[in-house]
Design an enzyme around this catalytic site. Structure first.
Site, mmCIF file in Angstrom:
data_model
loop_
_atom_site.group_PDB
_atom_site.id
_atom_site.type_symbol
_atom_site.label_atom_id
_atom_site.label_comp_id
_atom_site.label_asym_id
_atom_site.label_seq_id
_atom_site.Cartn_x
_atom_site.Cartn_y
_atom_site.Cartn_z
ATOM 1 N N LEU A 226 5.273 45.076 30.261
ATOM 2 C CA LEU A 226 4.758 44.016 29.484
ATOM 3 C C LEU A 226 5.697 43.933 28.068
ATOM 4 O O LEU A 226 5.305 43.184 27.215
ATOM 5 C CB LEU A 226 3.436 44.667 28.779
ATOM 6 C CG LEU A 226 2.432 44.803 29.851
ATOM 7 C CD1 LEU A 226 1.037 45.654 29.051
ATOM 8 C CD2 LEU A 226 1.973 43.601 30.559
ATOM 9 N N TYR B 262 12.584 30.209 25.688
ATOM 10 C CA TYR B 262 11.550 31.533 25.934
ATOM 11 C C TYR B 262 11.308 31.421 27.367
ATOM 12 O O TYR B 262 11.420 32.392 28.203
ATOM 13 C CB TYR B 262 10.351 31.396 25.044
ATOM 14 C CG TYR B 262 9.511 32.439 25.323
ATOM 15 C CD1 TYR B 262 9.585 33.778 25.163
ATOM 16 C CD2 TYR B 262 8.306 31.848 25.913
ATOM 17 C CE1 TYR B 262 8.594 34.736 25.435
ATOM 18 C CE2 TYR B 262 7.086 33.096 26.197
ATOM 19 C CZ TYR B 262 7.309 34.103 26.009
ATOM 20 O OH TYR B 262 6.416 35.300 26.423
#
Length: 400
Positions: free
Chosen positions: A64, A119
């Site tokens: 994560l 991103y």
């Protein structure tokens, strides 16, 4: 099973680790016979030595870790792809081909409004790296493209509009909504955690992508959480305003199980400051005791608490259509009811030592008598409709 979670102190990581630790401690039995023996929580303050040891020992990896808002766009690729490379190289060093989950983003689709997302490009590079790793090692790889996430512990004024709205409204700060009609696809963190734990048990949901839309496909390259909500910004703000007003209106909006409203309310409450966690209720007091409305609902009536002084009789009225439940939780009481036009009195002696619910029947005048000479009588009351002063449906008439 030993689980490695990278980015363990981030929004998703904190929620996932909390539930994994619940499973480890035997507190979360809803996941069947799934066993977790260790949860390795890797974050920015962890050492390379810890990562090395944990990659050697783990049976499953939730990756994560990532960068959302760097000072320089160059950091996107370093944070979202560079660490992933380090993680996979360390696993490869020990020949550990355990399953690896990657948290990617819908922006990695590079479709629609995400077509020029730096991103998104960094996330896509991370996805490609994981797929190549799987092809080279045979390890099971689970790539999830997250939509907008929300839930407790999400950082406001960062990358979640819902977190910002909840935080600001809970703290009486202004919010800005340029276009209320904008629709978001939202994934609640508890739904995501349930999906991730399903993946841990080998029961992930697979999909392919058509642009930014996940299409269920048991042979798909990607994974997804099938439970999301598509909601307009204006709807979110309206719900939050209702939640904010609840302490003054006492009205609980409809929040059926599984609904977006229920999940949003839980999220909103997690941002309340200490001074708003407690709020006063209006006690209507006289020499007989007090009556306080506790909670009203849009469609299912209201809850109240009645306190009667020793020897006091309350009630002595009847209703055409309204009905109630009286539940004595402390003290001893006699509840009496008599059908209009009849002389027969129904007597119910109840106490807080054996809690029972008594129906107040429509068309029956009724009362409640505190049988104690020393102690107050405390009664919880539910009525099937909220009190309407313009149509009270309440008519005075002694039982005896």
């Amino acid at each position: 099973m030993k689980i490695l979670v990278t980015g363990a102190r981030g929004f998703v990581g904190r929620n996932l680790c909390a539930q994994l630790n619940n499973i480890r401690e035997g507190k979360a039995r809803c996941y069947g016979d799934l066993k977790v023996s260790e949860v390795y929580e890797y974050d920015l303050d962890s050492t390379p030595e810890q990562l090395d040891a944990w990659c050697r020992d783990c049976d499953f990896v939730f990756n994560l870790a990532g960068v959302n808002r760097p000072k320089d766009n160059v950091e996107f690729m370093k944070g979202n792809c560079g660490f992933a490379s380090t993680l996979l190289d360390t696993l490869r060093k020990y020949g550990n081909t355990c399953p690896v989950m990657l948290s990617s983003s819908v922006q990695a689709s590079l479709s629609g409004r995400f077509g020029d997302s730096e991103y998104g490009r960094s996330k896509k590079a991370g996805e490609d790296l994981f797929f190549m790793y799987s092809a080279a090692t045979g390890a099971r790889v689970l790539v999830y493209r997250f939509p907008n996430l929300f839930g407790k512990w999400c950082r406001p004024n960062y990358n979640s509009a819902v977190a910002t709205f909840c935080h600001n409204l809970a703290n009486d700060l202004p919010i800005q909504v340029n276009d209320p009609s904008v629709e978001l696809e939202l994934l609640y963190v508890d739904d995501l955690v349930d999906e991730m734990i399903s993946a841990l048990a080998g029961k992930e949901h697979r999909c392919r992508y058509d642009g930014i839309d996940a299409i269920a496909d048991e042979n798909g390259m990607y994974c997804y959480c099938p439970v999301t909500h598509r909601v307009r910004l204006g709807e979110i703000v309206n719900l939050l305003e209702t939640f904010r007003q609840q302490p003054s209106t006492l009205v609980m909006p409809e929040i059926p199980d599984g609904s977006f409203a229920k999940k949003l309310y839980s999220t909103y409450l997690s941002y309340l400051p200490k001074e708003k966690t407690i709020f006063p209720l209006k006690m209507n007091t006289d020499q007989r005791g007090s009556f306080t409305e506790l909670l009203k609902t849009a469609k299912c009536g209201q809850f109240s608490v009645n306190i009667s002084r020793p020897g006091i009789t309350k009630g002595q009225h009847w209703h055409n259509s309204k009905w109630e439940l009286f539940i004595v939780v402390s003290g001893r009481a006699l509840i009496q009811q008599r059908r209009i036009g009849s002389d027969e009195v129904l007597n119910f002696e109840v106490s807080g030592e054996r809690i029972e619910a008594v129906h107040m029947l429509p068309g029956y005048t009724h009362n409640i008598i505190n049988l104690s000479e020393t102690d107050d009588l405390v009664t919880l009351m539910w009525a099937n409709e909220a009190f309407d002063p313009d149509r009270p449906d309440t008519y005075f008439l002694p039982v005896e």
